[in-house]
Design a protein around this motif. Sequence first.
Motif, PDB file in Angstrom:
ATOM      1  N   ASN A  43      -4.356  31.520 -19.202  1.00  0.00           N
ATOM      2  CA  ASN A  43      -5.734  31.906 -19.674  1.00  0.00           C
ATOM      3  C   ASN A  43      -6.858  31.909 -18.589  1.00  0.00           C
ATOM      4  N   VAL A  44      -6.223  32.111 -17.216  1.00  0.00           N
ATOM      5  CA  VAL A  44      -7.220  32.168 -16.218  1.00  0.00           C
ATOM      6  C   VAL A  44      -7.802  33.666 -15.891  1.00  0.00           C
ATOM      7  N   LYS A  45      -8.844  33.903 -15.840  1.00  0.00           N
ATOM      8  CA  LYS A  45      -9.448  35.176 -15.756  1.00  0.00           C
ATOM      9  C   LYS A  45      -9.048  35.923 -14.546  1.00  0.00           C
ATOM     10  N   LEU A  46      -8.651  37.106 -14.478  1.00  0.00           N
ATOM     11  CA  LEU A  46      -8.426  38.067 -13.120  1.00  0.00           C
ATOM     12  C   LEU A  46      -9.602  38.169 -12.316  1.00  0.00           C
ATOM     13  N   PHE A  47     -10.792  38.364 -13.096  1.00  0.00           N
ATOM     14  CA  PHE A  47     -11.897  38.876 -12.264  1.00  0.00           C
ATOM     15  C   PHE A  47     -13.053  37.678 -12.625  1.00  0.00           C
ATOM     16  N   ASN A  48     -13.352  37.031 -11.803  1.00  0.00           N
ATOM     17  CA  ASN A  48     -14.528  35.972 -11.936  1.00  0.00           C
ATOM     18  C   ASN A  48     -15.946  36.713 -12.239  1.00  0.00           C
ATOM     19  N   GLU A  49     -15.958  37.856 -11.780  1.00  0.00           N
ATOM     20  CA  GLU A  49     -17.413  38.413 -11.762  1.00  0.00           C
ATOM     21  C   GLU A  49     -17.258  39.828 -11.587  1.00  0.00           C
ATOM     22  N   LYS A  50     -18.367  40.825 -12.227  1.00  0.00           N
ATOM     23  CA  LYS A  50     -18.172  42.021 -12.122  1.00  0.00           C
ATOM     24  C   LYS A  50     -18.110  42.527 -10.593  1.00  0.00           C
ATOM     25  N   ASN A  51     -17.120  43.587 -10.338  1.00  0.00           N
ATOM     26  CA  ASN A  51     -17.158  44.211  -9.091  1.00  0.00           C
ATOM     27  C   ASN A  51     -17.657  45.649  -8.879  1.00  0.00           C
ATOM     28  N   VAL A  52     -18.622  45.725  -8.186  1.00  0.00           N
ATOM     29  CA  VAL A  52     -19.354  47.159  -8.172  1.00  0.00           C
ATOM     30  C   VAL A  52     -18.381  48.284  -7.758  1.00  0.00           C
ATOM     31  N   GLU A  53     -17.886  47.981  -6.738  1.00  0.00           N
ATOM     32  CA  GLU A  53     -16.796  48.998  -6.226  1.00  0.00           C
ATOM     33  C   GLU A  53     -15.561  49.394  -6.913  1.00  0.00           C
ATOM     34  N   MET A  54     -15.057  48.529  -7.612  1.00  0.00           N
ATOM     35  CA  MET A  54     -14.057  48.638  -8.634  1.00  0.00           C
ATOM     36  C   MET A  54     -14.703  49.563  -9.802  1.00  0.00           C
ATOM     37  N   ASP A  55     -15.774  49.119 -10.406  1.00  0.00           N
ATOM     38  CA  ASP A  55     -16.307  49.989 -11.380  1.00  0.00           C
ATOM     39  C   ASP A  55     -16.798  51.300 -11.253  1.00  0.00           C
ATOM     40  N   LYS A  56     -17.209  51.788  -9.910  1.00  0.00           N
ATOM     41  CA  LYS A  56     -17.055  52.863  -9.162  1.00  0.00           C
ATOM     42  C   LYS A  56     -16.127  53.547  -9.208  1.00  0.00           C
ATOM     43  N   MET A  77      -4.985  52.695 -11.765  1.00  0.00           N
ATOM     44  CA  MET A  77      -5.915  51.984 -12.345  1.00  0.00           C
ATOM     45  C   MET A  77      -5.105  50.314 -12.287  1.00  0.00           C
ATOM     46  N   LEU A  78      -3.724  50.256 -12.356  1.00  0.00           N
ATOM     47  CA  LEU A  78      -2.829  49.146 -12.001  1.00  0.00           C
ATOM     48  C   LEU A  78      -3.345  48.892 -10.302  1.00  0.00           C
ATOM     49  N   PHE A  79      -3.274  49.892  -9.517  1.00  0.00           N
ATOM     50  CA  PHE A  79      -3.308  49.553  -8.079  1.00  0.00           C
ATOM     51  C   PHE A  79      -4.909  48.929  -7.961  1.00  0.00           C
ATOM     52  N   TYR A  80      -5.785  49.486  -8.585  1.00  0.00           N
ATOM     53  CA  TYR A  80      -7.271  48.551  -8.404  1.00  0.00           C
ATOM     54  C   TYR A  80      -7.288  47.365  -9.011  1.00  0.00           C
ATOM     55  N   ILE A  81      -6.594  47.139 -10.226  1.00  0.00           N
ATOM     56  CA  ILE A  81      -6.476  45.730 -10.459  1.00  0.00           C
ATOM     57  C   ILE A  81      -5.989  44.941  -9.599  1.00  0.00           C
ATOM     58  N   SER A  82      -4.997  45.146  -8.992  1.00  0.00           N
ATOM     59  CA  SER A  82      -4.373  44.188  -7.869  1.00  0.00           C
ATOM     60  C   SER A  82      -5.284  44.111  -6.770  1.00  0.00           C
ATOM     61  N   ARG A  83      -6.022  45.246  -6.402  1.00  0.00           N
ATOM     62  CA  ARG A  83      -6.841  45.148  -5.118  1.00  0.00           C
ATOM     63  C   ARG A  83      -8.019  44.487  -5.454  1.00  0.00           C
ATOM     64  N   TYR A  84      -8.656  44.482  -6.507  1.00  0.00           N
ATOM     65  CA  TYR A  84     -10.081  43.613  -6.650  1.00  0.00           C
ATOM     66  C   TYR A  84      -9.939  42.597  -7.595  1.00  0.00           C
ATOM     67  N   ALA A  85      -8.828  42.311  -8.163  1.00  0.00           N
ATOM     68  CA  ALA A  85      -8.782  41.016  -8.996  1.00  0.00           C
ATOM     69  C   ALA A  85      -9.277  39.658  -8.013  1.00  0.00           C
ATOM     70  N   SER A  86      -9.827  38.870  -8.477  1.00  0.00           N
ATOM     71  CA  SER A  86     -10.225  37.881  -7.455  1.00  0.00           C
ATOM     72  C   SER A  86      -9.542  36.637  -7.913  1.00  0.00           C
ATOM     73  N   ILE A  87      -8.622  36.591  -8.952  1.00  0.00           N
ATOM     74  CA  ILE A  87      -7.757  35.226  -9.188  1.00  0.00           C
ATOM     75  C   ILE A  87      -7.143  34.992  -7.999  1.00  0.00           C
ATOM     76  N   SER A 127       0.581  41.119  -0.853  1.00  0.00           N
ATOM     77  CA  SER A 127      -0.195  42.173  -0.398  1.00  0.00           C
ATOM     78  C   SER A 127      -1.104  42.896  -1.525  1.00  0.00           C
ATOM     79  N   ARG A 128      -2.180  42.514  -1.503  1.00  0.00           N
ATOM     80  CA  ARG A 128      -3.027  43.377  -2.486  1.00  0.00           C
ATOM     81  C   ARG A 128      -3.252  45.017  -2.521  1.00  0.00           C
TER      82      ARG A 128
END
Length: 261
Positions: A43-56, A77-87, A127-128
């Motif tokens: 139950n740990v969030k993959l994203f602690n906050e909004k990521n402007v670059e990923m949103d774009k 989409m799966l590639f971006y999740i790996s790249r930008y997730a802050s967990i 490697s993200r």
Amino acid sequence: MLLLVTIPVFASDSKSDQPTTKPTEFSINQVLDDVYALVDSENVKLFNEKNVEMDKELKELFDVSILRSKLEQFYTMLFYISRYASIGKDEFIIDRDSTIKLLISSEVFTNREFPKRISKVYLFRHSRERPFYKVLFDGDRVELNLNKGDGYGISREGMRQQAKALVFYGSFSFCLKKNGENVEAFDFEDVDLYGFFGSRGFINVDINYVAVRSVEFHKGSEMALVRAKVSRREFEINEHTWLLALVTRFVTDKSLQPLDW
């Protein structure tokens, strides 16, 4: 002797016009909400906050004015999740319920019921920029029919080549990377393409199982560079000559074609 077995994979000159599910109104805001709602098995969030670059990136990926395949959207989409997730973890299990919700809202599968067959998703991202995903299913053999069950067909090598379904053998794994602006999925395991392939002529060849080795999606189009070869399971299930088994072990078909599921 050179033996060529043409593999059209998901290329098609015929598509079904029959809808399988009631149309829904796509919402990129819902997709973004579901991405940010992803948690791991603890139950740990993959994203602690909004990521402007990923949103774009995601807004561009799901821009309905740009013709894209659902396959490209799924893997990108799966590639971006790996790249930008802050967990702060390199290996973890993504929560099943939040994963399924995202796969449905993003409409990356034509069959909206298929994501519910997923039982577990592992993400390894030492490697993200080169993540490894492993997806487990609720059965030892799970099939995803292509083109609403009608499959994809094209006439080549003197016969009708017909791709009918993807077959997952209890799980499904792959790696992702960026090639310039394109995302490539490669090192597929435990998945085959089932259909009717082969050739007619001097030598008649019939093949049912094809293994896709890699797919490079050409950004902003339905085109993809596909590398595929005859699956080893073909020779476990169907009877062939030893020569065909030997030759196809080393022959990989490479083609640029429209691609989707």
